[in-house]
Motif scaffolding. Sequence first.
Motif, mmCIF file in Angstrom:
data_model
loop_
_atom_site.group_PDB
_atom_site.id
_atom_site.type_symbol
_atom_site.label_atom_id
_atom_site.label_comp_id
_atom_site.label_asym_id
_atom_site.label_seq_id
_atom_site.Cartn_x
_atom_site.Cartn_y
_atom_site.Cartn_z
ATOM 1 N N THR A 1 161.390 6.294 -65.093
ATOM 2 C CA THR A 1 162.277 5.169 -65.340
ATOM 3 C C THR A 1 163.714 5.534 -65.022
ATOM 4 N N LEU A 2 164.587 4.530 -65.044
ATOM 5 C CA LEU A 2 166.005 4.761 -64.770
ATOM 6 C C LEU A 2 166.655 5.582 -65.867
ATOM 7 N N ASP A 3 165.997 5.670 -67.031
ATOM 8 C CA ASP A 3 166.480 6.520 -68.131
ATOM 9 C C ASP A 3 165.910 7.926 -68.053
ATOM 10 N N HIS A 4 165.294 8.248 -66.905
ATOM 11 C CA HIS A 4 164.729 9.580 -66.656
ATOM 12 C C HIS A 4 163.579 9.899 -67.623
ATOM 13 N N GLN A 5 162.803 8.884 -67.950
ATOM 14 C CA GLN A 5 161.622 9.060 -68.784
ATOM 15 C C GLN A 5 160.367 8.863 -67.943
ATOM 16 N N MET A 6 159.313 9.602 -68.305
ATOM 17 C CA MET A 6 158.050 9.500 -67.583
ATOM 18 C C MET A 6 157.139 8.487 -68.264
ATOM 19 N N VAL A 7 156.672 7.522 -67.467
ATOM 20 C CA VAL A 7 155.737 6.509 -67.971
ATOM 21 C C VAL A 7 154.436 6.649 -67.202
ATOM 22 N N THR A 8 153.334 6.816 -67.919
ATOM 23 C CA THR A 8 152.010 6.936 -67.302
ATOM 24 C C THR A 8 151.227 5.654 -67.578
ATOM 25 N N ILE A 9 150.848 4.955 -66.509
ATOM 26 C CA ILE A 9 150.154 3.673 -66.639
ATOM 27 C C ILE A 9 148.749 3.815 -66.059
ATOM 28 N N PRO A 10 147.693 3.490 -66.811
ATOM 29 C CA PRO A 10 146.319 3.564 -66.270
ATOM 30 C C PRO A 10 146.175 2.699 -65.021
ATOM 31 N N ASN A 11 145.437 3.208 -64.055
ATOM 32 C CA ASN A 11 145.275 2.478 -62.794
ATOM 33 C C ASN A 11 144.608 1.122 -62.979
ATOM 34 N N SER A 12 143.708 1.017 -63.969
ATOM 35 C CA SER A 12 143.061 -0.268 -64.209
ATOM 36 C C SER A 12 144.083 -1.325 -64.623
ATOM 37 N N LYS A 13 145.101 -0.898 -65.375
ATOM 38 C CA LYS A 13 146.154 -1.832 -65.793
ATOM 39 C C LYS A 13 147.087 -2.149 -64.631
ATOM 40 N N VAL A 14 147.360 -1.135 -63.800
ATOM 41 C CA VAL A 14 148.230 -1.343 -62.636
ATOM 42 C C VAL A 14 147.603 -2.356 -61.681
ATOM 43 N N SER A 15 146.304 -2.192 -61.421
ATOM 44 C CA SER A 15 145.628 -3.057 -60.448
ATOM 45 C C SER A 15 145.532 -4.504 -60.911
ATOM 46 N N SER A 16 145.692 -4.747 -62.215
ATOM 47 C CA SER A 16 145.601 -6.115 -62.731
ATOM 48 C C SER A 16 146.960 -6.669 -63.156
ATOM 49 N N SER A 17 148.048 -5.937 -62.893
ATOM 50 C CA SER A 17 149.381 -6.357 -63.298
ATOM 51 C C SER A 17 150.147 -6.962 -62.119
ATOM 52 N N VAL A 18 151.177 -7.730 -62.471
ATOM 53 C CA VAL A 18 152.110 -8.225 -61.463
ATOM 54 C C VAL A 18 153.076 -7.088 -61.137
ATOM 55 N N ILE A 19 153.196 -6.749 -59.854
ATOM 56 C CA ILE A 19 154.008 -5.611 -59.420
ATOM 57 C C ILE A 19 155.178 -6.122 -58.589
ATOM 58 N N VAL A 20 156.369 -5.709 -58.968
ATOM 59 C CA VAL A 20 157.567 -6.001 -58.181
ATOM 60 C C VAL A 20 157.968 -4.702 -57.491
#
Length: 341
Positions: free
Chosen positions: A213-232
């Motif tokens: 993130t822009l705050d230099h934090q690591m975010v781990t998102i499951p691929n199943s959630k990524v594939s079903s999310s709106v991505i900008v």
Amino acid sequence: MYGSAVVLCGIIAAFVVHEVFRWLQKRADLTESKLDDIVLYSLDKPLTIAIIVCSVWISIALFVDPATLLGEYAWLFSGQYFAAAATLIAAWVVSSFVYNFINLYGRWMASQTETDLDDRIIRVLEVSARYVIWFVAILMVLRMLDVDITPLIAGAGIAGLAVALAAQDIVSNFFGGAVILADKPFAVDDRVKIDGYLGDVIGIGPRSTRIKTLDHQMVTIPNSKVSSSVIVNYAMPDVRLKIKIPVSAAYGSDIKRIKEILIEIGHEAAARSEYVLSDPAPSVYFLEFGASSLNFMLVLWAKAFNLTWDVQDYVNTRVYERFAEEGIEIPFPQMDVHMRE
């Protein structure tokens, strides 16, 4: 005598076929397509072994009395065992072809991407394809030999169900990663917004996608959630980014002069700063009559998606300075209260 001659002819024929395949493989290396290489490599050894096996079986079936020669082992040379051997050789050919096809074309496709997730998928597919083909072939052979395969099928079904339930999340994430690779909504180093998280993609793994993130934090998102999310994706179709900067002025200000000042600031930013593009050109819009201000919008194009704050800092500073020079008031929220007697 005749049986030995048939076997000898079979060995010679196998040797000749092997040499022919070697010659064809050398010729196939000169072609652009690799499919002919895969076919020749898959057929070479199995076909050589099949010729020898056929010659032995023919020599025994036609010129030897199996009961006299082998006694209680004569049943090994019955037709159903020959069919079983042919099935195993066919499975060898199909398994070799599928493995080499996935290995060659799959790894070539995987080499075109930056992530290593597709390389891992290819390795899994190579092994899985071989296991499935040989499992089906063995079931067919057992069925030919009049062995009851119902318990094996039932056991495989129960085991598969148990594995599927236990690995449901893993499998869904794995195939979610495969969907990401196939659809390519983003790549490593792209700035994206997924499920409310804004940051730069630093890795696409078999189970999850990692974003800094822009705050230099690591975010781990499951691929199943990524594939079903709106991505900008702020890096597509290119790294340019339109930036809209709201500007307010007090009622009574000269609207025409304010627009001229904002356009001047926009062109100045494009000429003097390293953050703003001159093409597309800056533009200004008078949007609305606010509760206590006249509201404008200055639209600029940044050179890259990660320069938003730099552009806003430069423009806001210049707006404040120019408005002060021109005597234009920047309003703040206020409320007028009128009391009636």
